[in-house]
Design a protein around this motif. Structure first.
Motif, mmCIF file in Angstrom:
data_model
loop_
_atom_site.group_PDB
_atom_site.id
_atom_site.type_symbol
_atom_site.label_atom_id
_atom_site.label_comp_id
_atom_site.label_asym_id
_atom_site.label_seq_id
_atom_site.Cartn_x
_atom_site.Cartn_y
_atom_site.Cartn_z
ATOM 1 N N PRO A 15 1.015 -1.308 0.052
ATOM 2 C CA PRO A 15 -0.106 -0.059 -0.141
ATOM 3 C C PRO A 15 0.757 1.301 -0.049
ATOM 4 O O PRO A 15 0.261 2.196 -0.762
ATOM 5 C CB PRO A 15 -0.831 -0.236 1.211
ATOM 6 N N LEU A 16 1.939 1.282 0.858
ATOM 7 C CA LEU A 16 2.901 2.404 0.776
ATOM 8 C C LEU A 16 3.363 2.635 -0.672
ATOM 9 O O LEU A 16 3.528 3.690 -1.354
ATOM 10 C CB LEU A 16 3.773 2.189 1.731
ATOM 11 N N VAL A 17 3.792 1.451 -1.242
ATOM 12 C CA VAL A 17 4.616 1.537 -2.709
ATOM 13 C C VAL A 17 3.384 2.288 -3.668
ATOM 14 O O VAL A 17 3.543 3.173 -4.361
ATOM 15 C CB VAL A 17 5.109 0.228 -3.327
ATOM 16 N N ARG A 18 1.965 1.596 -3.507
ATOM 17 C CA ARG A 18 1.081 2.102 -4.146
ATOM 18 C C ARG A 18 0.632 3.678 -4.219
ATOM 19 O O ARG A 18 0.263 4.621 -5.084
ATOM 20 C CB ARG A 18 -0.442 1.354 -4.054
ATOM 21 N N SER A 19 1.032 4.096 -2.921
ATOM 22 C CA SER A 19 0.641 5.390 -2.504
ATOM 23 C C SER A 19 1.378 6.377 -3.181
ATOM 24 O O SER A 19 1.272 7.445 -3.784
ATOM 25 C CB SER A 19 0.641 5.784 -0.831
ATOM 26 N N ASP A 33 0.039 3.388 -14.387
ATOM 27 C CA ASP A 33 0.138 1.789 -14.323
ATOM 28 C C ASP A 33 1.880 1.626 -14.383
ATOM 29 O O ASP A 33 2.143 0.796 -13.859
ATOM 30 C CB ASP A 33 -0.517 1.234 -15.427
ATOM 31 N N ASP A 34 2.320 2.261 -15.353
ATOM 32 C CA ASP A 34 4.049 2.102 -15.380
ATOM 33 C C ASP A 34 4.577 2.641 -13.970
ATOM 34 O O ASP A 34 5.587 1.883 -13.688
ATOM 35 C CB ASP A 34 4.457 2.762 -16.662
ATOM 36 N N PHE A 35 4.114 3.619 -13.542
ATOM 37 C CA PHE A 35 4.640 3.936 -12.290
ATOM 38 C C PHE A 35 4.722 2.819 -11.116
ATOM 39 O O PHE A 35 5.350 2.580 -10.512
ATOM 40 C CB PHE A 35 4.293 5.376 -11.793
ATOM 41 N N LEU A 36 3.313 2.440 -11.081
ATOM 42 C CA LEU A 36 3.393 1.224 -10.173
ATOM 43 C C LEU A 36 3.766 -0.095 -10.271
ATOM 44 O O LEU A 36 4.607 -0.313 -9.490
ATOM 45 C CB LEU A 36 1.636 1.075 -10.127
ATOM 46 N N SER A 37 3.958 -0.355 -11.405
ATOM 47 C CA SER A 37 4.493 -1.487 -11.971
ATOM 48 C C SER A 37 5.873 -1.294 -11.741
ATOM 49 O O SER A 37 7.010 -2.258 -11.055
ATOM 50 C CB SER A 37 4.518 -1.743 -13.235
ATOM 51 N N ALA A 39 7.529 0.837 -9.632
ATOM 52 C CA ALA A 39 7.922 0.796 -8.215
ATOM 53 C C ALA A 39 7.713 -0.487 -7.374
ATOM 54 O O ALA A 39 8.489 -0.809 -6.691
ATOM 55 C CB ALA A 39 7.007 1.879 -7.710
ATOM 56 N N LEU A 40 6.710 -1.165 -7.779
ATOM 57 C CA LEU A 40 6.604 -2.484 -7.197
ATOM 58 C C LEU A 40 8.084 -3.463 -7.505
ATOM 59 O O LEU A 40 8.282 -4.150 -6.517
ATOM 60 C CB LEU A 40 5.280 -3.126 -7.523
ATOM 61 N N LEU A 41 8.115 -3.439 -8.766
ATOM 62 C CA LEU A 41 9.282 -4.186 -9.000
ATOM 63 C C LEU A 41 10.712 -3.771 -8.421
ATOM 64 O O LEU A 41 11.381 -4.675 -8.072
ATOM 65 C CB LEU A 41 9.332 -4.363 -10.862
ATOM 66 N N ALA A 42 11.035 -2.612 -8.494
ATOM 67 C CA ALA A 42 12.124 -1.991 -7.842
ATOM 68 C C ALA A 42 12.171 -2.251 -6.356
ATOM 69 O O ALA A 42 13.122 -2.592 -5.627
ATOM 70 C CB ALA A 42 12.191 -0.732 -7.908
ATOM 71 N N THR A 43 10.953 -2.244 -5.718
ATOM 72 C CA THR A 43 10.967 -2.494 -4.157
ATOM 73 C C THR A 43 11.298 -4.094 -4.006
ATOM 74 O O THR A 43 11.780 -4.317 -3.136
ATOM 75 C CB THR A 43 9.541 -2.236 -3.666
ATOM 76 N N TRP A 44 10.628 -4.873 -4.722
ATOM 77 C CA TRP A 44 10.727 -6.371 -4.749
ATOM 78 C C TRP A 44 12.319 -6.737 -4.830
ATOM 79 O O TRP A 44 12.894 -7.604 -4.198
ATOM 80 C CB TRP A 44 10.002 -7.110 -5.882
ATOM 81 N N ARG A 45 12.890 -6.232 -5.907
ATOM 82 C CA ARG A 45 14.555 -6.204 -6.212
ATOM 83 C C ARG A 45 15.395 -5.683 -5.126
ATOM 84 O O ARG A 45 16.413 -6.359 -4.778
ATOM 85 C CB ARG A 45 14.782 -5.717 -7.618
ATOM 86 N N ALA A 46 15.100 -4.706 -4.502
ATOM 87 C CA ALA A 46 15.911 -3.937 -3.655
ATOM 88 C C ALA A 46 15.821 -4.427 -2.184
ATOM 89 O O ALA A 46 16.622 -4.197 -1.156
ATOM 90 C CB ALA A 46 15.560 -2.353 -3.539
ATOM 91 N N THR A 47 14.634 -5.024 -1.883
ATOM 92 C CA THR A 47 14.343 -5.472 -0.337
ATOM 93 C C THR A 47 15.279 -6.146 0.236
ATOM 94 O O THR A 47 15.633 -6.111 1.360
ATOM 95 C CB THR A 47 12.817 -5.877 -0.557
ATOM 96 N N ALA A 68 12.279 4.749 -8.577
ATOM 97 C CA ALA A 68 11.925 3.864 -9.877
ATOM 98 C C ALA A 68 10.630 4.842 -10.597
ATOM 99 O O ALA A 68 10.671 4.736 -12.007
ATOM 100 C CB ALA A 68 11.153 2.728 -9.262
ATOM 101 N N CYS A 69 9.967 5.708 -10.240
ATOM 102 C CA CYS A 69 9.078 6.637 -10.800
ATOM 103 C C CYS A 69 9.797 7.573 -11.566
ATOM 104 O O CYS A 69 9.666 7.879 -12.651
ATOM 105 C CB CYS A 69 8.268 7.145 -9.962
ATOM 106 N N ALA A 70 10.938 8.062 -10.877
ATOM 107 C CA ALA A 70 11.532 9.259 -11.489
ATOM 108 C C ALA A 70 12.319 8.605 -12.654
ATOM 109 O O ALA A 70 12.625 9.133 -13.886
ATOM 110 C CB ALA A 70 12.605 9.660 -10.695
ATOM 111 N N ALA A 71 12.684 7.133 -12.600
ATOM 112 C CA ALA A 71 13.624 6.469 -13.825
ATOM 113 C C ALA A 71 12.540 6.576 -14.879
ATOM 114 O O ALA A 71 12.883 6.461 -15.983
ATOM 115 C CB ALA A 71 14.039 5.306 -13.253
ATOM 116 N N ARG A 72 11.275 5.980 -14.535
ATOM 117 C CA ARG A 72 10.103 5.747 -15.586
ATOM 118 C C ARG A 72 10.052 7.122 -16.323
ATOM 119 O O ARG A 72 9.935 7.180 -17.719
ATOM 120 C CB ARG A 72 8.863 5.298 -15.027
#
Length: 179
Positions: A15-19, A33-37, A39-47, A68-72
């Motif tokens: 939910p924080l990533v979605r926010s 949708d690209d931002f969300l995708s 951000a979730l992928l980057a969070t998964w990889r960085a955790t 991740a959003c800035a990179a997109r």
């Protein structure tokens, strides 16, 4: 950190990533949708690399999602720089901007319409000429399609101040036209 622990953290903080992604998506809705995708992928990889002694996990998630959003956004800016201005610019098949006024113009105007347009243009030219040089230049550039941000950078003022100046200039032209 095991992969199960990482998966649990990502699930809990989705939910924080979605926010974070929604904040970026509010400004650029066509990329939400690209931002969300991303951000979730980057969070998964960085955790798995998260170091709790340096940064609490929620702050870490915010940083990763924002990056991740800035990179997109950078990727999209390279693809179509004009689309990230104040308004989106449609592109034709070869990637050049499409002039909507040209597309919508009547290719065979009728004589009364031509006369009316000519009279309106003459009136607008007179009203513009009556404005001070700075206001005249601002109105012409604004109606030529420059964004408020671009105008503000050129004048050394904020975007909101440009909006006020354009609004005041157009109001002066309307008042002069009304008599």
């Amino acid at each position: 950190m095991t992969s199960a622990e990482a998966a649990d953290l990502v699930d809990r903080y989705t939910p924080l990533v979605r926010s974070v992604a929604a904040g970026w998506g509010g400004r650029f809705p066509w990329l939400a949708d690209d931002f969300l995708s991303d951000a979730l992928l980057a969070t998964w990889r960085a955790t798995p690399r998260h170091d709790p002694t340096r940064l609490p996990y929620p702050a870490f998630v915010r940083v990763v999602a924002r990056r991740a959003c800035a990179a997109r956004l950078l990727v999209e800016r390279r693809r179509n720089p004009a689309a990230l201005g104040r308004r989106a610019v449609p592109l034709d098949a070869d990637g050049s901007p499409v002039d909507l006024a040209e597309l919508l113009a009547d290719p065979h105007p009728r004589p009364p319409e031509v006369l009316e347009r000519t009279e309106e243009a003459a009136t607008a030219a007179e009203l513009l000429a009556a404005l001070p040089a700075r206001q005249r230049d601002l109105v012409l550039r604004a109606f030529a399609g420059e964004t408020k941000t671009e105008l503000g950078e050129g004048l050394g003022v904020s975007r909101s101040r440009v909006y006020q100046l354009v609004k005041r200039s157009v109001a002066a032209m309307r008042a002069a036209a009304a008599g």
